[in-house]
Design a protein around this motif. Structure first.
Motif, PDB file in Angstrom:
ATOM      1  N   ALA A  88      92.083  36.784  23.414  1.00  0.00           N
ATOM      2  CA  ALA A  88      92.705  35.725  24.133  1.00  0.00           C
ATOM      3  C   ALA A  88      93.202  36.326  25.600  1.00  0.00           C
ATOM      4  CB  ALA A  88      93.705  34.787  23.618  1.00  0.00           C
ATOM      5  N   SER A  89      93.635  37.415  25.614  1.00  0.00           N
ATOM      6  CA  SER A  89      94.113  38.099  26.999  1.00  0.00           C
ATOM      7  C   SER A  89      93.112  38.183  28.098  1.00  0.00           C
ATOM      8  CB  SER A  89      95.077  39.078  26.838  1.00  0.00           C
ATOM      9  OG  SER A  89      94.383  40.208  26.344  1.00  0.00           O
ATOM     10  N   ASN A  90      91.839  38.635  27.604  1.00  0.00           N
ATOM     11  CA  ASN A  90      90.759  39.039  28.581  1.00  0.00           C
ATOM     12  C   ASN A  90      89.492  38.397  28.154  1.00  0.00           C
ATOM     13  OD1 ASN A  90      89.739  40.133  26.248  1.00  0.00           O
ATOM     14  ND2 ASN A  90      89.876  42.267  27.103  1.00  0.00           N
ATOM     15  N   ALA A  91      89.297  37.415  27.466  1.00  0.00           N
ATOM     16  CA  ALA A  91      88.131  36.620  27.131  1.00  0.00           C
ATOM     17  C   ALA A  91      87.412  35.951  28.301  1.00  0.00           C
ATOM     18  CB  ALA A  91      88.224  35.725  25.862  1.00  0.00           C
ATOM     19  N   ASP A  92      88.503  35.212  29.032  1.00  0.00           N
ATOM     20  CA  ASP A  92      88.010  34.559  30.565  1.00  0.00           C
ATOM     21  C   ASP A  92      87.385  35.574  31.440  1.00  0.00           C
ATOM     22  OD1 ASP A  92      88.342  32.033  29.222  1.00  0.00           O
ATOM     23  OD2 ASP A  92      90.351  31.938  30.022  1.00  0.00           O
ATOM     24  N   LEU A  93      88.278  36.579  31.501  1.00  0.00           N
ATOM     25  CA  LEU A  93      87.821  37.765  32.297  1.00  0.00           C
ATOM     26  C   LEU A  93      86.516  38.168  32.109  1.00  0.00           C
ATOM     27  CD1 LEU A  93      88.629  38.968  35.167  1.00  0.00           C
ATOM     28  CD2 LEU A  93      89.826  40.680  33.563  1.00  0.00           C
ATOM     29  N   VAL A  94      86.209  38.480  30.906  1.00  0.00           N
ATOM     30  CA  VAL A  94      84.863  39.021  30.546  1.00  0.00           C
ATOM     31  C   VAL A  94      83.872  37.733  30.635  1.00  0.00           C
ATOM     32  CG1 VAL A  94      83.585  39.684  28.480  1.00  0.00           C
ATOM     33  CG2 VAL A  94      85.622  40.684  28.815  1.00  0.00           C
ATOM     34  N   ALA A  95      84.215  36.494  30.357  1.00  0.00           N
ATOM     35  CA  ALA A  95      83.148  35.619  30.748  1.00  0.00           C
ATOM     36  C   ALA A  95      82.810  35.644  32.293  1.00  0.00           C
ATOM     37  CB  ALA A  95      83.670  34.167  30.239  1.00  0.00           C
ATOM     38  N   GLU A  96      83.839  35.722  32.924  1.00  0.00           N
ATOM     39  CA  GLU A  96      83.510  35.850  34.448  1.00  0.00           C
ATOM     40  C   GLU A  96      82.581  36.927  34.784  1.00  0.00           C
ATOM     41  OE1 GLU A  96      86.308  36.929  38.298  1.00  0.00           O
ATOM     42  OE2 GLU A  96      87.119  35.640  36.743  1.00  0.00           O
ATOM     43  N   VAL A  97      82.747  37.875  34.480  1.00  0.00           N
ATOM     44  CA  VAL A  97      81.891  39.068  34.693  1.00  0.00           C
ATOM     45  C   VAL A  97      80.390  38.714  34.094  1.00  0.00           C
ATOM     46  CG1 VAL A  97      81.399  41.479  34.329  1.00  0.00           C
ATOM     47  CG2 VAL A  97      83.791  40.901  34.601  1.00  0.00           C
ATOM     48  N   VAL A  98      80.156  38.200  33.076  1.00  0.00           N
ATOM     49  CA  VAL A  98      78.903  37.802  32.401  1.00  0.00           C
ATOM     50  C   VAL A  98      78.426  36.883  33.408  1.00  0.00           C
ATOM     51  CG1 VAL A  98      77.730  36.776  30.471  1.00  0.00           C
ATOM     52  CG2 VAL A  98      79.365  38.579  30.210  1.00  0.00           C
ATOM     53  N   ARG A  99      78.918  35.831  33.744  1.00  0.00           N
ATOM     54  CA  ARG A  99      78.716  34.638  34.657  1.00  0.00           C
ATOM     55  C   ARG A  99      78.180  35.238  35.950  1.00  0.00           C
ATOM     56  NH1 ARG A  99      83.145  31.444  32.336  1.00  0.00           N
ATOM     57  NH2 ARG A  99      82.184  30.203  31.091  1.00  0.00           N
ATOM     58  N   ARG A 100      78.830  36.344  36.237  1.00  0.00           N
ATOM     59  CA  ARG A 100      78.373  36.806  37.752  1.00  0.00           C
ATOM     60  C   ARG A 100      76.772  37.433  37.609  1.00  0.00           C
ATOM     61  NH1 ARG A 100      81.497  41.824  39.631  1.00  0.00           N
ATOM     62  NH2 ARG A 100      83.124  40.857  39.342  1.00  0.00           N
ATOM     63  N   PHE A 101      76.593  37.915  36.585  1.00  0.00           N
ATOM     64  CA  PHE A 101      75.325  38.634  36.289  1.00  0.00           C
ATOM     65  C   PHE A 101      74.201  37.565  35.979  1.00  0.00           C
ATOM     66  CE2 PHE A 101      77.881  42.279  36.305  1.00  0.00           C
ATOM     67  CZ  PHE A 101      77.115  42.903  37.212  1.00  0.00           C
ATOM     68  N   ALA A 102      74.953  36.386  35.239  1.00  0.00           N
ATOM     69  CA  ALA A 102      73.929  35.046  35.220  1.00  0.00           C
ATOM     70  C   ALA A 102      73.073  34.724  36.131  1.00  0.00           C
ATOM     71  CB  ALA A 102      74.385  34.115  33.930  1.00  0.00           C
ATOM     72  N   ARG A 103      74.226  34.517  37.294  1.00  0.00           N
ATOM     73  CA  ARG A 103      73.600  34.096  38.551  1.00  0.00           C
ATOM     74  C   ARG A 103      72.591  34.545  39.064  1.00  0.00           C
ATOM     75  NH1 ARG A 103      79.456  33.056  39.535  1.00  0.00           N
ATOM     76  NH2 ARG A 103      79.399  35.342  40.604  1.00  0.00           N
ATOM     77  N   LEU A 104      72.191  35.905  38.451  1.00  0.00           N
ATOM     78  CA  LEU A 104      70.883  36.322  39.065  1.00  0.00           C
ATOM     79  C   LEU A 104      69.611  35.933  38.808  1.00  0.00           C
ATOM     80  CD1 LEU A 104      72.063  40.109  38.591  1.00  0.00           C
ATOM     81  CD2 LEU A 104      72.001  38.675  40.920  1.00  0.00           C
ATOM     82  N   LYS A 105      69.648  34.906  37.462  1.00  0.00           N
ATOM     83  CA  LYS A 105      68.510  34.196  36.620  1.00  0.00           C
ATOM     84  C   LYS A 105      67.651  35.232  36.114  1.00  0.00           C
ATOM     85  CE  LYS A 105      70.053  30.175  37.971  1.00  0.00           C
ATOM     86  NZ  LYS A 105      70.789  29.489  36.943  1.00  0.00           N
ATOM     87  N   ALA A 106      67.987  36.233  35.856  1.00  0.00           N
ATOM     88  CA  ALA A 106      67.246  37.307  35.178  1.00  0.00           C
ATOM     89  C   ALA A 106      67.779  37.456  33.732  1.00  0.00           C
ATOM     90  CB  ALA A 106      67.390  38.968  35.628  1.00  0.00           C
ATOM     91  N   PRO A 107      66.851  37.751  32.782  1.00  0.00           N
ATOM     92  CA  PRO A 107      67.096  37.989  31.248  1.00  0.00           C
ATOM     93  C   PRO A 107      68.422  38.862  31.294  1.00  0.00           C
ATOM     94  CG  PRO A 107      65.030  38.035  31.615  1.00  0.00           C
ATOM     95  CD  PRO A 107      65.466  38.028  32.935  1.00  0.00           C
ATOM     96  N   LEU A 108      69.281  38.408  30.179  1.00  0.00           N
ATOM     97  CA  LEU A 108      70.647  39.014  29.897  1.00  0.00           C
ATOM     98  C   LEU A 108      70.518  39.511  28.443  1.00  0.00           C
ATOM     99  CD1 LEU A 108      73.342  37.142  31.340  1.00  0.00           C
ATOM    100  CD2 LEU A 108      72.720  39.359  32.364  1.00  0.00           C
ATOM    101  N   VAL A 109      71.038  40.989  28.279  1.00  0.00           N
ATOM    102  CA  VAL A 109      71.380  41.432  27.152  1.00  0.00           C
ATOM    103  C   VAL A 109      72.881  41.674  27.140  1.00  0.00           C
ATOM    104  CG1 VAL A 109      70.981  43.251  25.335  1.00  0.00           C
ATOM    105  CG2 VAL A 109      68.988  42.149  26.692  1.00  0.00           C
ATOM    106  N   LEU A 110      73.631  40.994  25.990  1.00  0.00           N
ATOM    107  CA  LEU A 110      74.932  41.298  25.964  1.00  0.00           C
ATOM    108  C   LEU A 110      75.104  42.304  24.738  1.00  0.00           C
ATOM    109  CD1 LEU A 110      76.462  37.859  26.400  1.00  0.00           C
ATOM    110  CD2 LEU A 110      76.189  39.552  28.214  1.00  0.00           C
ATOM    111  N   ASP A 111      75.525  43.463  24.844  1.00  0.00           N
ATOM    112  CA  ASP A 111      75.454  44.374  23.915  1.00  0.00           C
ATOM    113  C   ASP A 111      77.122  44.549  23.542  1.00  0.00           C
ATOM    114  OD1 ASP A 111      75.690  46.698  22.183  1.00  0.00           O
ATOM    115  OD2 ASP A 111      74.672  48.055  23.561  1.00  0.00           O
TER     116      ASP A 111
END
Length: 164
Positions: A47-70
């Motif tokens: 709960a302390s960092n989940a939103d921060l991780v989501a923000e980082v993933v969203r930054r790369f999702a804006r590139l509109k390229a396929p993503l792999v979350l490992d």
């Protein structure tokens, strides 16, 4: 949240670039591949960092390229982390952004309980990249078929228009 470049490995099949983004207990390593951007997450997501991780993933999702979350190397994934993965997956689906989630022990503990989660889970990064490769080629074939439907028919012989 901080980011820093890491040394570039020169091995065959290695990523073109690599950065580490510190998400207060989780580290996101960015690997730019030809097929997809691979975000390898280790450490803990709660709960302390989940939103921060989501923000980082969203930054790369804006590139509109396929993503792999490992997430195979996560030490801990709390319910807030699973919620973020589910929300991100829905956002990617709505944006028609192909993505896969590489599972590990932390994710399997939660998906063993929440069985109808809908995450596109795979066992490894190579499997995720193979899925992406197949998706990209299927999409290209589909788009090519649509383009051919709009072309004039070449089967019928050409006949000049008759004049009255």
């Amino acid at each position: 949240m901080t980011s820093s470049p890491e040394g570039r490995p020169d091995g065959c099949g290695e990523p073109r670039s690599r950065y580490v983004i510190d998400c207060e207990g989780a580290q996101v390593r960015v690997h730019a591949r030809s097929l997809a951007t691979v975000l390898s997450i280790d450490g803990e997501i709660d709960a302390s960092n989940a939103d921060l991780v989501a923000e980082v993933v969203r930054r790369f999702a804006r590139l509109k390229a396929p993503l792999v979350l490992d997430v195979s190397q996560l030490d801990f994934l709390g319910s807030a982390g699973l919620r973020v993965l589910l929300v991100l997956n829905e956002e990617h689906r709505q944006a028609q952004l192909h993505n896969n989630v590489v599972s590990g022990a932390a994710l399997r503990r939660l998906t063993g309980i929440v069985t109808d989660h809908g995450l596109p889970v795979v066992a490894s990064v190579p499997e995720a990249l193979q899925n992406t490769h197949e998706f990209v080629h299927a999409r290209r074939r589909f788009l090519a078929a649509l383009a051919r439907q709009g072309e004039p028919q070449h089967n019928a012989p050409w006949r000049p228009a008759s004049t009255p």
